[in-house]
Design a protein around this motif. Sequence first.
Motif, PDB file in Angstrom:
ATOM      1  N   ALA A  70      62.870  94.076  36.318  1.00  0.00           N
ATOM      2  CA  ALA A  70      62.287  92.766  36.626  1.00  0.00           C
ATOM      3  C   ALA A  70      62.961  92.197  37.872  1.00  0.00           C
ATOM      4  CB  ALA A  70      62.485  91.816  35.448  1.00  0.00           C
ATOM      5  N   PRO A  71      62.200  91.524  38.735  1.00  0.00           N
ATOM      6  CA  PRO A  71      62.811  90.938  39.939  1.00  0.00           C
ATOM      7  C   PRO A  71      63.848  89.884  39.584  1.00  0.00           C
ATOM      8  CG  PRO A  71      60.591  90.093  39.620  1.00  0.00           C
ATOM      9  CD  PRO A  71      60.757  91.197  38.632  1.00  0.00           C
ATOM     10  N   ASP A  72      64.916  89.835  40.353  1.00  0.00           N
ATOM     11  CA  ASP A  72      65.963  88.846  40.135  1.00  0.00           C
ATOM     12  C   ASP A  72      65.553  87.546  40.827  1.00  0.00           C
ATOM     13  OD1 ASP A  72      68.184  87.327  39.838  1.00  0.00           O
ATOM     14  OD2 ASP A  72      69.588  88.731  40.765  1.00  0.00           O
ATOM     15  N   LEU A  73      65.215  86.552  40.028  1.00  0.00           N
ATOM     16  CA  LEU A  73      64.709  85.297  40.569  1.00  0.00           C
ATOM     17  C   LEU A  73      65.714  84.160  40.444  1.00  0.00           C
ATOM     18  CD1 LEU A  73      61.061  85.420  39.144  1.00  0.00           C
ATOM     19  CD2 LEU A  73      61.898  86.281  41.337  1.00  0.00           C
ATOM     20  N   GLY A 104      62.271  88.285  50.476  1.00  0.00           N
ATOM     21  CA  GLY A 104      62.631  89.375  49.575  1.00  0.00           C
ATOM     22  C   GLY A 104      61.647  89.610  48.455  1.00  0.00           C
ATOM     23  N   HIS A 105      60.666  88.718  48.312  1.00  0.00           N
ATOM     24  CA  HIS A 105      59.660  88.831  47.245  1.00  0.00           C
ATOM     25  C   HIS A 105      58.322  88.405  47.826  1.00  0.00           C
ATOM     26  CE1 HIS A 105      62.862  89.299  44.213  1.00  0.00           C
ATOM     27  NE2 HIS A 105      63.470  88.305  44.822  1.00  0.00           N
ATOM     28  N   LEU A 144      40.523  97.734  57.557  1.00  0.00           N
ATOM     29  CA  LEU A 144      41.650  98.646  57.725  1.00  0.00           C
ATOM     30  C   LEU A 144      42.514  98.776  56.481  1.00  0.00           C
ATOM     31  CD1 LEU A 144      42.876  97.522  61.276  1.00  0.00           C
ATOM     32  CD2 LEU A 144      41.313  99.396  60.720  1.00  0.00           C
ATOM     33  N   GLY A 145      42.377  97.805  55.568  1.00  0.00           N
ATOM     34  CA  GLY A 145      43.256  97.817  54.402  1.00  0.00           C
ATOM     35  C   GLY A 145      44.696  97.558  54.785  1.00  0.00           C
ATOM     36  N   GLY A 146      44.899  96.998  55.973  1.00  0.00           N
ATOM     37  CA  GLY A 146      46.251  96.837  56.491  1.00  0.00           C
ATOM     38  C   GLY A 146      46.900  95.559  56.021  1.00  0.00           C
ATOM     39  N   THR A 147      48.104  95.666  55.506  1.00  0.00           N
ATOM     40  CA  THR A 147      48.913  94.514  55.138  1.00  0.00           C
ATOM     41  C   THR A 147      50.333  94.787  55.598  1.00  0.00           C
ATOM     42  OG1 THR A 147      49.405  95.481  52.978  1.00  0.00           O
ATOM     43  CG2 THR A 147      47.538  93.989  53.093  1.00  0.00           C
ATOM     44  N   PRO A 148      51.117  93.745  55.844  1.00  0.00           N
ATOM     45  CA  PRO A 148      52.509  93.973  56.207  1.00  0.00           C
ATOM     46  C   PRO A 148      53.228  94.754  55.124  1.00  0.00           C
ATOM     47  CG  PRO A 148      51.904  91.681  56.550  1.00  0.00           C
ATOM     48  CD  PRO A 148      50.776  92.330  55.803  1.00  0.00           C
ATOM     49  N   TYR A 149      54.191  95.587  55.527  1.00  0.00           N
ATOM     50  CA  TYR A 149      54.915  96.395  54.563  1.00  0.00           C
ATOM     51  C   TYR A 149      55.731  95.518  53.617  1.00  0.00           C
ATOM     52  CZ  TYR A 149      58.368  99.430  52.442  1.00  0.00           C
ATOM     53  OH  TYR A 149      59.158 100.069  51.534  1.00  0.00           O
ATOM     54  N   VAL A 150      55.590  95.779  52.341  1.00  0.00           N
ATOM     55  CA  VAL A 150      56.389  95.104  51.328  1.00  0.00           C
ATOM     56  C   VAL A 150      57.024  96.180  50.466  1.00  0.00           C
ATOM     57  CG1 VAL A 150      56.372  93.535  49.369  1.00  0.00           C
ATOM     58  CG2 VAL A 150      54.841  93.126  51.293  1.00  0.00           C
ATOM     59  N   ALA A 151      58.329  96.157  50.307  1.00  0.00           N
ATOM     60  CA  ALA A 151      59.003  97.159  49.503  1.00  0.00           C
ATOM     61  C   ALA A 151      58.482  97.110  48.072  1.00  0.00           C
ATOM     62  CB  ALA A 151      60.507  96.912  49.514  1.00  0.00           C
ATOM     63  N   LEU A 188      55.251  86.841  46.009  1.00  0.00           N
ATOM     64  CA  LEU A 188      55.375  85.566  45.322  1.00  0.00           C
ATOM     65  C   LEU A 188      55.070  84.404  46.258  1.00  0.00           C
ATOM     66  CD1 LEU A 188      58.694  86.176  43.327  1.00  0.00           C
ATOM     67  CD2 LEU A 188      56.342  86.838  42.726  1.00  0.00           C
ATOM     68  N   ARG A 189      54.792  83.246  45.670  1.00  0.00           N
ATOM     69  CA  ARG A 189      54.562  82.022  46.437  1.00  0.00           C
ATOM     70  C   ARG A 189      55.522  80.944  45.920  1.00  0.00           C
ATOM     71  NH1 ARG A 189      49.727  83.783  44.437  1.00  0.00           N
ATOM     72  NH2 ARG A 189      48.236  84.662  45.919  1.00  0.00           N
ATOM     73  N   PHE A 190      56.262  80.361  46.848  1.00  0.00           N
ATOM     74  CA  PHE A 190      57.184  79.272  46.519  1.00  0.00           C
ATOM     75  C   PHE A 190      56.540  77.996  47.033  1.00  0.00           C
ATOM     76  CE2 PHE A 190      60.699  76.409  47.024  1.00  0.00           C
ATOM     77  CZ  PHE A 190      61.686  76.819  46.128  1.00  0.00           C
ATOM     78  N   VAL A 191      56.220  77.074  46.141  1.00  0.00           N
ATOM     79  CA  VAL A 191      55.420  75.901  46.503  1.00  0.00           C
ATOM     80  C   VAL A 191      56.185  74.621  46.174  1.00  0.00           C
ATOM     81  CG1 VAL A 191      53.208  74.722  46.240  1.00  0.00           C
ATOM     82  CG2 VAL A 191      53.327  77.216  45.999  1.00  0.00           C
ATOM     83  N   VAL A 192      56.229  73.725  47.142  1.00  0.00           N
ATOM     84  CA  VAL A 192      56.867  72.418  46.970  1.00  0.00           C
ATOM     85  C   VAL A 192      55.791  71.352  47.158  1.00  0.00           C
ATOM     86  CG1 VAL A 192      58.673  70.833  47.749  1.00  0.00           C
ATOM     87  CG2 VAL A 192      59.051  73.315  47.853  1.00  0.00           C
ATOM     88  N   VAL A 193      55.757  70.381  46.261  1.00  0.00           N
ATOM     89  CA  VAL A 193      54.800  69.277  46.336  1.00  0.00           C
ATOM     90  C   VAL A 193      55.547  68.058  46.891  1.00  0.00           C
ATOM     91  CG1 VAL A 193      53.178  67.816  45.079  1.00  0.00           C
ATOM     92  CG2 VAL A 193      53.562  70.202  44.358  1.00  0.00           C
TER      93      VAL A 193
END
Length: 260
Positions: free
Chosen positions: A106-109, A250-251, A92-99, A254-259
């Motif tokens: 540049a994204p404000d990080l 909001g992004h 389907l090529g379907g993914t959740p909507y992402v703005a 991206l992936r936010f990863v904690v070890v």
Amino acid sequence: MPPEESAARRAEALPGLNVLLRSWRSRAGTRLGLGKPLPQVDVAGRVGMSERWYRDLERGTLPRLDPRVLAGLADVLVLDADERATLYLYALGGTPYVAPPVPGRAPDLHALQELLDRQMPRPAYLTDSSWNVIGHNRAMAEWFPWVLAPDANLIRWGLTSDEAREQMLDWPQHARMYLAMVRFAMAQHPDDPGLAALLTDVLRDPTCRRFWQERTCVVANRDGHLFRLRLPHVSPDVIDAVTQVLIPAGHQGLRFVVVN
């Protein structure tokens, strides 16, 4: 290598839905105790379609597939959550909507970087959709100094560097999982040039190329998985670590990863 030739090689390397279906059907037969792949006629019958319809599907024909049929197909083939997501992405090529990002901005990080810093003393980092490291805290740099490089990329480091093969116990298993994550990401973002370049780089390594050709599994992420690390500059003992993977609302690319 001309861009069109490189693209053609990537297309050949990346399994299509038909290849995945054959692999899943073979595995389903094993899981169901048949001692052979689940017959095409059985798959078709259980989802209420004709054998010819399913046979064409495995040959590469992609007819209109509605969610009901996809759900039935996933059930019959005993797919896990990541494999189900991959099936839907291909069909389907379907993914959740992402703005979409605003061009030229540049994204404000800043808020995410502050959150990374608050994870101390646990290592934490932020990657984009191609696993480029775009943020990290001090502990991450202490554990893994390679993140300080301007072109630091988690997958490229994990798959192609000698350092990763020394530091990650049971490296072959981790390598196969990283490749499965690349396969899922490319199904989700087939036109992403960063992912295409990453795959090209990784498959130059003979071991990674062999792993890629051996299996067709897909994995969305490694949230909650245990890593055993050998980091003598951090500890004389083997370190047991678990990664927690978060997707910032909001992004979402991206992936936010904690070890931990």
